[in-house]
Design a protein around this motif. Structure first.
Motif, PDB file in Angstrom:
ATOM      1  N   GLY A 192       0.826  -1.190   0.000  1.00  0.00           N
ATOM      2  CA  GLY A 192       0.000   0.000   0.000  1.00  0.00           C
ATOM      3  C   GLY A 192       0.860   1.239   0.000  1.00  0.00           C
ATOM      4  O   GLY A 192       2.072   1.186  -0.232  1.00  0.00           O
ATOM      5  N   LEU A 193       0.215   2.362   0.266  1.00  0.00           N
ATOM      6  CA  LEU A 193       0.925   3.627   0.345  1.00  0.00           C
ATOM      7  C   LEU A 193       1.064   4.029   1.803  1.00  0.00           C
ATOM      8  O   LEU A 193       0.117   3.919   2.581  1.00  0.00           O
ATOM      9  CB  LEU A 193       0.161   4.718  -0.419  1.00  0.00           C
ATOM     10  N   VAL A 194       2.248   4.508   2.157  1.00  0.00           N
ATOM     11  CA  VAL A 194       2.511   5.004   3.501  1.00  0.00           C
ATOM     12  C   VAL A 194       2.981   6.438   3.377  1.00  0.00           C
ATOM     13  O   VAL A 194       3.914   6.727   2.626  1.00  0.00           O
ATOM     14  CB  VAL A 194       3.607   4.165   4.196  1.00  0.00           C
ATOM     15  N   LYS A 195       2.314   7.332   4.097  1.00  0.00           N
ATOM     16  CA  LYS A 195       2.811   8.707   4.177  1.00  0.00           C
ATOM     17  C   LYS A 195       3.286   8.956   5.598  1.00  0.00           C
ATOM     18  O   LYS A 195       2.505   8.832   6.555  1.00  0.00           O
ATOM     19  CB  LYS A 195       1.723   9.716   3.801  1.00  0.00           C
ATOM     20  N   GLU A 196       4.565   9.263   5.721  1.00  0.00           N
ATOM     21  CA  GLU A 196       5.140   9.544   7.033  1.00  0.00           C
ATOM     22  C   GLU A 196       5.516  11.006   7.112  1.00  0.00           C
ATOM     23  O   GLU A 196       6.108  11.546   6.175  1.00  0.00           O
ATOM     24  CB  GLU A 196       6.384   8.679   7.262  1.00  0.00           C
ATOM     25  N   SER A 197       5.211  11.655   8.236  1.00  0.00           N
ATOM     26  CA  SER A 197       5.605  13.050   8.398  1.00  0.00           C
ATOM     27  C   SER A 197       6.053  13.290   9.823  1.00  0.00           C
ATOM     28  O   SER A 197       5.863  12.457  10.707  1.00  0.00           O
ATOM     29  CB  SER A 197       4.463  13.978   8.013  1.00  0.00           C
ATOM     30  N   GLY A 198       6.692  14.441  10.032  1.00  0.00           N
ATOM     31  CA  GLY A 198       7.196  14.766  11.359  1.00  0.00           C
ATOM     32  C   GLY A 198       8.625  14.311  11.570  1.00  0.00           C
ATOM     33  O   GLY A 198       9.199  14.535  12.632  1.00  0.00           O
ATOM     34  N   GLY A 199       9.224  13.685  10.564  1.00  0.00           N
ATOM     35  CA  GLY A 199      10.628  13.298  10.668  1.00  0.00           C
ATOM     36  C   GLY A 199      11.513  14.460  10.265  1.00  0.00           C
ATOM     37  O   GLY A 199      11.079  15.367   9.555  1.00  0.00           O
ATOM     38  N   VAL A 200      12.776  14.452  10.691  1.00  0.00           N
ATOM     39  CA  VAL A 200      13.655  15.590  10.458  1.00  0.00           C
ATOM     40  C   VAL A 200      13.951  15.765   8.965  1.00  0.00           C
ATOM     41  O   VAL A 200      14.204  16.874   8.492  1.00  0.00           O
ATOM     42  CB  VAL A 200      14.954  15.456  11.266  1.00  0.00           C
ATOM     43  N   ALA A 201      13.916  14.672   8.199  1.00  0.00           N
ATOM     44  CA  ALA A 201      14.253  14.752   6.777  1.00  0.00           C
ATOM     45  C   ALA A 201      13.073  15.217   5.934  1.00  0.00           C
ATOM     46  O   ALA A 201      13.203  15.401   4.731  1.00  0.00           O
ATOM     47  CB  ALA A 201      14.755  13.403   6.275  1.00  0.00           C
ATOM     48  N   GLY A 202      11.916  15.413   6.555  1.00  0.00           N
ATOM     49  CA  GLY A 202      10.750  15.846   5.803  1.00  0.00           C
ATOM     50  C   GLY A 202       9.820  14.698   5.515  1.00  0.00           C
ATOM     51  O   GLY A 202      10.128  13.540   5.796  1.00  0.00           O
ATOM     52  N   SER A 203       8.670  15.019   4.973  1.00  0.00           N
ATOM     53  CA  SER A 203       7.650  14.021   4.693  1.00  0.00           C
ATOM     54  C   SER A 203       8.084  13.114   3.560  1.00  0.00           C
ATOM     55  O   SER A 203       8.877  13.505   2.702  1.00  0.00           O
ATOM     56  CB  SER A 203       6.333  14.699   4.305  1.00  0.00           C
ATOM     57  N   VAL A 204       7.562  11.898   3.563  1.00  0.00           N
ATOM     58  CA  VAL A 204       7.853  10.976   2.482  1.00  0.00           C
ATOM     59  C   VAL A 204       6.627  10.114   2.233  1.00  0.00           C
ATOM     60  O   VAL A 204       5.907   9.752   3.170  1.00  0.00           O
ATOM     61  CB  VAL A 204       9.099  10.117   2.811  1.00  0.00           C
ATOM     62  N   THR A 205       6.363   9.848   0.959  1.00  0.00           N
ATOM     63  CA  THR A 205       5.289   8.932   0.584  1.00  0.00           C
ATOM     64  C   THR A 205       5.918   7.748  -0.122  1.00  0.00           C
ATOM     65  O   THR A 205       6.741   7.921  -1.017  1.00  0.00           O
ATOM     66  CB  THR A 205       4.273   9.621  -0.340  1.00  0.00           C
ATOM     67  N   LYS A 206       5.556   6.551   0.309  1.00  0.00           N
ATOM     68  CA  LYS A 206       6.219   5.347  -0.183  1.00  0.00           C
ATOM     69  C   LYS A 206       5.209   4.280  -0.567  1.00  0.00           C
ATOM     70  O   LYS A 206       4.136   4.188   0.015  1.00  0.00           O
ATOM     71  CB  LYS A 206       7.110   4.758   0.924  1.00  0.00           C
ATOM     72  N   VAL A 207       5.573   3.472  -1.557  1.00  0.00           N
ATOM     73  CA  VAL A 207       4.894   2.200  -1.757  1.00  0.00           C
ATOM     74  C   VAL A 207       5.588   1.234  -0.810  1.00  0.00           C
ATOM     75  O   VAL A 207       6.804   1.040  -0.894  1.00  0.00           O
ATOM     76  CB  VAL A 207       5.018   1.696  -3.215  1.00  0.00           C
ATOM     77  N   THR A 208       4.848   0.682   0.135  1.00  0.00           N
ATOM     78  CA  THR A 208       5.445  -0.143   1.175  1.00  0.00           C
ATOM     79  C   THR A 208       4.825  -1.528   1.166  1.00  0.00           C
ATOM     80  O   THR A 208       3.631  -1.690   0.959  1.00  0.00           O
ATOM     81  CB  THR A 208       5.261   0.528   2.553  1.00  0.00           C
ATOM     82  N   SER A 209       5.673  -2.521   1.390  1.00  0.00           N
ATOM     83  CA  SER A 209       5.229  -3.910   1.483  1.00  0.00           C
ATOM     84  C   SER A 209       5.086  -4.307   2.943  1.00  0.00           C
ATOM     85  O   SER A 209       5.864  -3.878   3.778  1.00  0.00           O
ATOM     86  CB  SER A 209       6.261  -4.816   0.811  1.00  0.00           C
ATOM     87  N   GLY A 210       4.066  -5.089   3.244  1.00  0.00           N
ATOM     88  CA  GLY A 210       3.967  -5.649   4.596  1.00  0.00           C
ATOM     89  C   GLY A 210       3.475  -4.684   5.638  1.00  0.00           C
ATOM     90  O   GLY A 210       3.851  -4.763   6.801  1.00  0.00           O
ATOM     91  N   ILE A 211       2.603  -3.755   5.264  1.00  0.00           N
ATOM     92  CA  ILE A 211       2.103  -2.759   6.212  1.00  0.00           C
ATOM     93  C   ILE A 211       1.339  -3.444   7.344  1.00  0.00           C
ATOM     94  O   ILE A 211       1.616  -3.236   8.520  1.00  0.00           O
ATOM     95  CB  ILE A 211       1.198  -1.736   5.483  1.00  0.00           C
ATOM     96  N   GLY A 212       0.384  -4.284   6.985  1.00  0.00           N
ATOM     97  CA  GLY A 212      -0.393  -4.989   8.007  1.00  0.00           C
ATOM     98  C   GLY A 212       0.329  -6.225   8.518  1.00  0.00           C
ATOM     99  O   GLY A 212       0.246  -6.565   9.699  1.00  0.00           O
ATOM    100  N   GLY A 213       1.025  -6.900   7.644  1.00  0.00           N
ATOM    101  CA  GLY A 213       1.789  -8.088   8.009  1.00  0.00           C
ATOM    102  C   GLY A 213       2.826  -8.301   6.932  1.00  0.00           C
ATOM    103  O   GLY A 213       2.551  -8.078   5.747  1.00  0.00           O
ATOM    104  N   GLN A 214       4.016  -8.703   7.330  1.00  0.00           N
ATOM    105  CA  GLN A 214       5.093  -8.836   6.357  1.00  0.00           C
ATOM    106  C   GLN A 214       4.668  -9.746   5.201  1.00  0.00           C
ATOM    107  O   GLN A 214       4.156 -10.847   5.433  1.00  0.00           O
ATOM    108  CB  GLN A 214       6.327  -9.417   7.034  1.00  0.00           C
ATOM    109  N   SER A 215       4.879  -9.320   3.967  1.00  0.00           N
ATOM    110  CA  SER A 215       4.618 -10.182   2.821  1.00  0.00           C
ATOM    111  C   SER A 215       5.525 -11.397   2.926  1.00  0.00           C
ATOM    112  O   SER A 215       6.654 -11.310   3.410  1.00  0.00           O
ATOM    113  CB  SER A 215       4.876  -9.425   1.512  1.00  0.00           C
ATOM    114  N   ARG A 216       5.004 -12.558   2.499  1.00  0.00           N
ATOM    115  CA  ARG A 216       5.752 -13.800   2.729  1.00  0.00           C
ATOM    116  C   ARG A 216       5.377 -14.857   1.709  1.00  0.00           C
ATOM    117  O   ARG A 216       4.321 -14.794   1.086  1.00  0.00           O
ATOM    118  CB  ARG A 216       5.460 -14.316   4.133  1.00  0.00           C
ATOM    119  N   LEU A 217       6.277 -15.830   1.577  1.00  0.00           N
ATOM    120  CA  LEU A 217       6.024 -17.006   0.753  1.00  0.00           C
ATOM    121  C   LEU A 217       6.576 -18.184   1.536  1.00  0.00           C
ATOM    122  O   LEU A 217       7.731 -18.156   1.966  1.00  0.00           O
ATOM    123  CB  LEU A 217       6.740 -16.885  -0.597  1.00  0.00           C
TER     124      LEU A 217
END
Lengths: 354, 354, 354
Positions: free
Chosen positions: C25-50
């Motif tokens: 999914g998409l994760v938007k993180e803010s409040g970090g010193v490097a500034g906001s970032v929007t990412k396509v992230t894997s395993g948000i709810g649970g780590q993707s696995r096989l």
């Protein structure tokens, strides 16, 4: 209609078969300079693995075959090789004809290793009794990349195999090439193989590093077993010549003043038995390495084991072996997967194939 | 009851399908500065691979889809990418609607590469004839991580695709982002695609390393093929602009005084045919790169091949190609999997899909 | 005969089951010193696995079990751990008896992590609401290699688990060893676990680097949930003592003058709910870390999420969380797979199991 649905599903799946082995247990090693150690170890009897293979019938006795096989460690989940090669055990594709034999391309076993693990050693090159450390079967003597293998059909119990692996070095077609062949006989109670492996160890020039001319490693092995029903007897005789013809033992693991070097000229003998006893089998072997160099670093190993089957696919086991090094030799008791760190080792574990 | 058992088993397996391709053969490359080399090579026609994919019907024409696909080398068993990324070929999950199209997230193909391999090139971007080295299709021009892809449904043969990949760099949402789109038409004998790929090559500041502002890489491709039954004709025209818009050839492989650089402004043309002949197909192509920079490092490639099918899933092949570099250009004859080291290459091999 | 063919095929397949999860999914993180970032992230709810797993019935209530499970990133296809361990999530083999319980060897979950993800946290240790960063559950507190685990059968809802992982360091059998146990109760609406984890952090001498004696890390967790039907209530209380008892937050991510250190003496509390609402569930939690050291670096987190199921195997989700750090604490809002870079995060995505 429901059956039709399954047929489609089964057909979709039938192109590839997943198979493998998970083998883990406890190994206690002692007699090493760093002290005793007890470990959860993967692949004691045989390297844990996960594989994908397939056979497609092309008609007229011809089929296409492939295999992709990973060596894994079930104790920590890692790939079981130092270079993190995914399919380090086997990776090949080829054609197989009932009449003409098979031709396969890729990363494949040497005839040398197959003869040792399948015919020579009652421990199958695994457990504390593995003859891998004393017979020269490590690294490229076990498997080789960029290999072309021809295997003949079996005629009256006889068959033959040829391996040629390319060195792939520009401007020098022999640098790094490997050659192997095997003559096999398997009929009734007798199983015998005579195999040869010859590995060129030259390295080609890379940039300003000049080419390095080195000896070849030459290994010959005669492996025989005979099933007398009450006991299956094993015999093996090998000669190892040239650089790296023996696996390098853990450096200075025994604190010898002179670091032991693998023999560049040795003769190896194994005598072993597998005896049906109760539900399982007792395994025993005596292995001897006769170093013919001036160092005369001989070694002998005694090994005893018991395999207790829980089913056709699952067994438990115990094994013990002790090695005696002479004149500063540094051989260790290992198992299928580890070279070991001591001159004594005890194993207890479980293996499950799927 | 027995059938019931299969039904349970088949159902358990039906959530995921294992698929793949094993392609290996011999490649002889010559004309490189280091001399000729003969290799066992994996992925000559198409990169060898192992994949896991699934489709779940969610009702109302909606389904969930996923794929996890490894690129592998069947010659040595290794993962086929420099970073040892397990599922380097594809890794995505998404939703697919019959009416609305599909939306997928993850590591995915660019429209640029798909048009080149699926429509433009009679060699399918593989074998000695691959147009990958002359058309600018390597690295992120082939696949891109962190990508969102929307693919429309097909209406009267027309369809469209959009790709947006996030750069994921804190404080700068455009650094490293990639954009792609494609307009596709496929109906009857005609297959045509117009695709565009735009990759931002800025790198954000990391610690004391300042941000670096660079050009964008912009690639446009028109790919057309038409099946006249007795011959299938192929045509492609591309423009490549910006940094790294061409794959970097093996540095100094030809010993040029000035190391060849990938063109930052080029026009590429391919003309090709696939002709049914006997049981198989003859493939041929002429590819030309017109470097519009002051270096004027043009190159042209002729290629010829024959694909001989043993079944729907298995074939053998031969191919040959020769490249002519001008003004110190350093393009090499490669195949689907390797950039190559010489200006001539011959392939013979087998490929088997499962 | 056709059915017979399937039976062989189905049987061949039935030894191993492929399973997994793809979550992206998409994760938007803010409040970090490097500034906001929007990412396509894997395993948000649970780590993707096989994963690959199997059970073989050995008769008399005994079975052999194994599992090999990879953690993967569906956003870029890579293995999801810094050491590229193929089966980093789980790798074990063992025996399971209906009467006596199970004994497994290999890389396995700690009781601590299982209690946290399965009982304590309404977010299941995933999404923006994950309590992983505030409760001390990272690295070896989640999974441990070379582990022997005994799990008792369930009697009247009660069960117990014991873990012992070998440090495998020659000459020092306690260096690096890990101990864990759990007391579980699950009957009707009540689910409760009391777990303990104790990790020895000594490192043995390696060459000339001397042995290092360090504290143990000791973690205790009481996790309870109760299903009132209209709402499921969650409560957890933990104490974390010793080195690295908390995950190290991203160094200086917030630009604090003093880099925040994980607390070596903390008490953690979680209160949460899962409320059926429409087709899905609303999740909410309040998590608090009380640092008992002189630094007094406390933190609190609020989280809210909604899980919308598309089928039993597929769902979409949104989640938001905000963390408040005190006295220079540097905790971040993460998800199941990432520690995060900011004190606020928003998630939207899809997860599909197979």
């Amino acid at each position: 209609m429901v059956i039709g649905a399954f047929s489609a599903s089964a057909q979709a799946q039938s192109n590839v078969t997943i198979y493998g082995l998970v083998d883990a247990g406890l190994v206690k090693e002692s007699g090493g300079v760093a002290g005793s150690v007890t470990k959860v170890t993967s692949g004691i009897g045989g390297q844990s693995r996960l594989g994908f293979r397939g056979v497609e019938d092309l008609g007229n006795g011809l089929s296409a075959v492939f295999a992709l096989e990973s060596g894994i460690k079930v104790d920590d989940g890692a790939l079981d090789n130092s270079t993190s090669t995914l399919f380090n055990r086997q990776a090949y594709v080829g054609l197989k004809s009932k009449e003409l034999g098979s031709f396969t391309l890729g990363r494949q076993y040497t005839m040398l290793y197959n003869a040792m693990s399948q015919v020579a050693d009652p421990f199958g090159a695994g457990y504390a009794g593995s003859i891998k450390n004393l017979f020269a079967t490590a690294g490229a003597n076990t498997r080789v990349s960029n290999a072309m293998v021809y295997a003949s059909p079996v005629v009256n119990g006889f068959s033959g195999e040829l391996l040629y692996a390319l060195g792939e070095q520009a401007g020098d077609s022999t640098a790094g090439r490997q050659i192997g062949f095997g003559l096999n006989y398997a009929q009734g109670p007798l199983n015998a193989r005579l195999v040869y492996n010859n590995r060129n160890q030259d390295t080609a020039a890379v940039g300003t590093t000049p080419a390095k001319k080195q000896d070849e490693a030459k290994n010959t092995l005669l492996a025989v077993n005979y099933d007398f029903t009450v006991v299956k007897a094993f015999f093996a005789y090998a000669t190892d010549k040239g650089l790296n013809s023996s696996p390098i033992p853990v450096a200075n693991a025994f604190g010898y003043k002179t670091a032991p070097k693998p023999s560049t000229d040795a003769r190896d003998i194994l005598i072993g038995v597998s005896v049906p006893a109760g539900p399982g089998n007792v395994l025993a072997s005596y292995t001897s390495k006769d170093d013919k160099t001036v160092n005369n670093q001989d070694a002998t190993q005694w090994a005893l084991g018991y395999i207790y089957p829980l089913s056709k696919r699952t067994s438990t086991y115990v094994a013990y072996a002790k090695i005696k090094n002479k004149n500063g030799a540094g051989y260790t008791v290992g198992n299928n997967n580890e070279a070991g760190t001591g001159d004594k080792a005890f194993n207890v574990g479980i293996r499950h194939s799927f």
